[in-house]
Design a protein around this motif. Structure first.
Motif, PDB file in Angstrom:
ATOM      1  N   GLN A   1       0.817  -1.204   0.000  1.00 40.30           N
ATOM      2  CA  GLN A   1       0.000   0.000   0.000  1.00 40.30           C
ATOM      3  C   GLN A   1       0.852   1.256   0.000  1.00 40.30           C
ATOM      4  OE1 GLN A   1      -3.991  -1.911   2.035  1.00 40.30           O
ATOM      5  NE2 GLN A   1      -3.013  -0.295   3.129  1.00 40.30           N
TER       6      GLN A   1
ATOM      7  N   SER B   1      -2.804  -1.660  -3.903  1.00 45.73           N
ATOM      8  CA  SER B   1      -3.828  -1.913  -2.898  1.00 45.73           C
ATOM      9  C   SER B   1      -3.745  -3.350  -2.411  1.00 45.73           C
ATOM     10  CB  SER B   1      -5.207  -1.646  -3.497  1.00 45.73           C
ATOM     11  OG  SER B   1      -6.180  -1.753  -2.505  1.00 45.73           O
TER      12      SER B   1
ATOM     13  N   LEU C   1     -10.618   4.663  -2.304  1.00 40.86           N
ATOM     14  CA  LEU C   1      -9.500   3.729  -2.439  1.00 40.86           C
ATOM     15  C   LEU C   1      -8.714   4.038  -3.715  1.00 40.86           C
ATOM     16  CD1 LEU C   1      -7.951   1.090  -1.801  1.00 40.86           C
ATOM     17  CD2 LEU C   1      -9.731  -0.119  -3.064  1.00 40.86           C
TER      18      LEU C   1
ATOM     19  N   ASP D   1      -6.662  -2.253   2.733  1.00 42.40           N
ATOM     20  CA  ASP D   1      -7.588  -1.549   1.845  1.00 42.40           C
ATOM     21  C   ASP D   1      -8.881  -2.317   1.584  1.00 42.40           C
ATOM     22  OD1 ASP D   1      -5.966   0.688   1.404  1.00 42.40           O
ATOM     23  OD2 ASP D   1      -5.002  -0.211  -0.345  1.00 42.40           O
TER      24      ASP D   1
END
Length: 190
Positions: free
Chosen positions: A11, A16, A185, A74
């Motif tokens: 991340q 992600s 995100l 995430d």
């Protein structure tokens, strides 16, 4: 599953992280499965029921997810296994008890939820691809993953989701919150 090492490395570099498969396929428990399924831990091929006590489920199977959530992972992907201790009738990704109650409620996960492949064999008794997608969204899933080679299945899922929001079967506010989580995100990832 990489927990408890955590999602930070990926991340921090713009990748992600996704912890999978809630509520756990990592720990092997006595499994009930249909007779057509060759591997009892592969819900893509047929239905899987993990008979484990609520205490074991929470203290063993969910432990990696707790670490990942505390490390701000995430995304979390649900499995298509059924966990009778949490919901005797629905697989994890179709279960409001698991997505809203356990994941968002008890475990306090605020990130993006994503289904496993919506066309998986474990869901053969839960309608067509569109019906499954609507069921997953109604359970609280943010992203419905359709990895079928037949692109019409993905389009069926999109059409069913749009129709369900338009006719009020799915709450428009909940759909907007899901979209906001996905867009939030996407922002830092570029």
């Amino acid at each position: 599953m990489w927990a408890p090492v955590g999602p930070h490395g990926g991340q921090l570099t713009g990748v992600s992280a996704c912890c999978q498969h809630l509520t756990g396929l990592v720990i092997v428990h006595p499994v009930r499965h249909d007779s057509t399924m060759p591997d009892p831990l592969v819900p893509h091929l047929g239905s899987v029921t993990l008979d484990v006590s609520l205490s074991d489920l929470r203290s063993i199977d969910e432990l990696p997810f707790t670490y990942a959530i505390n490390a701000n992972v995430d995304m979390i992907m649900t499995s298509w296994a059924t966990y009778p201790a949490l919901d005797p009738n629905l697989p994890s990704g179709l279960s409001p008890r698991i997505v809203h109650g356990e994941l968002r409620g008890r475990l306090k996960f605020r990130g993006v939820t994503i289904t496993d492949a919506i066309e998986a064999g474990a869901l053969q008794n839960f309608g067509d691809t569109g019906q499954r997608a609507v069921g997953a969204a109604a359970a609280g899933m943010d992203i419905v993953l359709c990895s079928a080679r037949d692109l019409s299945q993905g389009q069926d899922a999109v059409d069913a989701l749009q129709a369900a929001v338009a006719d009020g079967q799915l709450d428009r506010g909940a759909a907007m919150h899901a979209l906001q989580r996905v867009l939030a995100l996407r922002g830092p990832l570029g």
